[in-house]
Design a protein around this motif. Sequence first.
Motif: not given
Length: 544
Positions: A476-484
């Motif tokens: 599954i997907t559990v890792d992320y990069i969020f950005y402004s």
Amino acid sequence: MEAWRCVRRGYGRCVVGRGRYPMLPHHQRSLGRDWTTPWENLQRCCWNRHISSCMRWPGHYSRAPYPYFSSRHFSLNWRPPCLFESRTQFQYWNWRPDNLSQTSLIHLSSYIMNSEGDEPSSKRRKHQGTIERHWEYICNHNKEKTKILGDKNVDPICEDSENEFDFSVMSYNILSQNLLEDNSHLYRHCRRPVLHWSFRFPNILKEIKNFDADVLCLQEVQEDHYGTEIRPSLESLGYHCEYKIRTGKKPDGCAICFKHSKFSLLSVNPVEFYRPDVPLLDRDNVGLVLLLQPKIPSGTSPAICVANTHLLYNPRRGDIKLTQLAMLLAEISSVAHQKDGSFCPIVMCGDFNSVPGSPLYSFIKEGKLNYEGLAIGRVSGQEQSSRGQRILSIPIWPPNLGISQNCVYEVQQVPKVENTDSDLTQTHLDKTEVLATAEKLSSHLQHHFSLSSVYSHYFPDTGIPEVTTCHSRSAITVDYIFYSSEKEDVAGQPGAEVALVGGLKLLARLSLLTEQDLWTVNGLPNENNSSDHLPLLAKFRLEL
């Protein structure tokens, strides 16, 4: 099971259990770790023997290590049972071995199934190799739209100019060796040598060198390995490293490393999610928030806030996950807040133990969440059924945590006492208490950042999910990069939403893979990828 052990050793056992004798002819052929022999030979050697009690058929995922017939091929259309116990059952099913073509083979698998937790043959050891991940470019042809250009294998170079600052960020859960050994049931599909730290670390370091990111956000960094190997190796590559170990007796934590040549350090802000005065927060997860100053040839630029975390795994404790996230967002708000009231650009990375589209994920992206009536196990989306689960309490966390429903630190204000009019003072305090109670009883969470995900989580052409972690139990997907960024909504297939205008601009991202892709190289970890997570990598541009 005794019969099966005999099969693997190449001899049989009498039905009555007295004595052993050779079962397979000498000219059986070996295919890798497994053995095959022509059906007529096995029929001649052991038809009346105990092997018939351990047969299975191709495509049937048994939980026991039964030999199975090869698909090469039966001469008649028939429907056999999945398991026989004696020759009399062949007659009962109106099926006899002479219905097999003479070219058919018996396949005696040497794979050992240890327990109920083992995986079916579709996830057993496959051929070894590498899977290529390409760069997906997102180019700004005008100020309003973006376009993914496709399969290009050239690494987009980050170039700085007087008006632009480009940098790259990697988020990578490198799999703590201690956690690997404590959860060995997740890695039964792996060859034992690839699980040793002495094999894994050179592979991980090789990946870091090859991708050459300007900022690294690492999770599950084991403390002893960090001190003796990870930190010295990264410092030799030009990185400055900051580390926060988990509280309690947990031996791993989070690290943020950045290149001296690209940034200078303004502040380091660790976040501990364990709070002895708050019964809800009894877990040892942590976060780390850095404020970095870009190094540019001339002039000044806004700082960049980089956060890294690894939230609680437990799928049924959504209340803890949301509270941990609120604590991280409150720290980011404090660190990223600028004098004019705005926030500097933010990059938030980590293993959030939540899937795309879950309430927790949606809260990060949309900046709001009404959790009234939400089952505690539905918060992260890891469990589909909420049966028997309690509903999130309102509010989720107690007032003494000191964090508001807007995910910022509350300023403790002491009411002024007016000696001249005690009644007026008491009225003022009552109003304050009513307002505070009303806010605390709200089921609406908010944060003030405009965050987008680097990845779209689905392949636009097929709708197949991307995965960031893959082991024996899940992919599954559990890792992320969020950005402004400011968001531009584009109607269309899953993953069509892109974020571009304002804030940080996403230039490129390293493609993710499907579960099927990963099982072609025996899942994760494998000979070339030494964590059960894939590294995420993105290139950003900051307009000066």
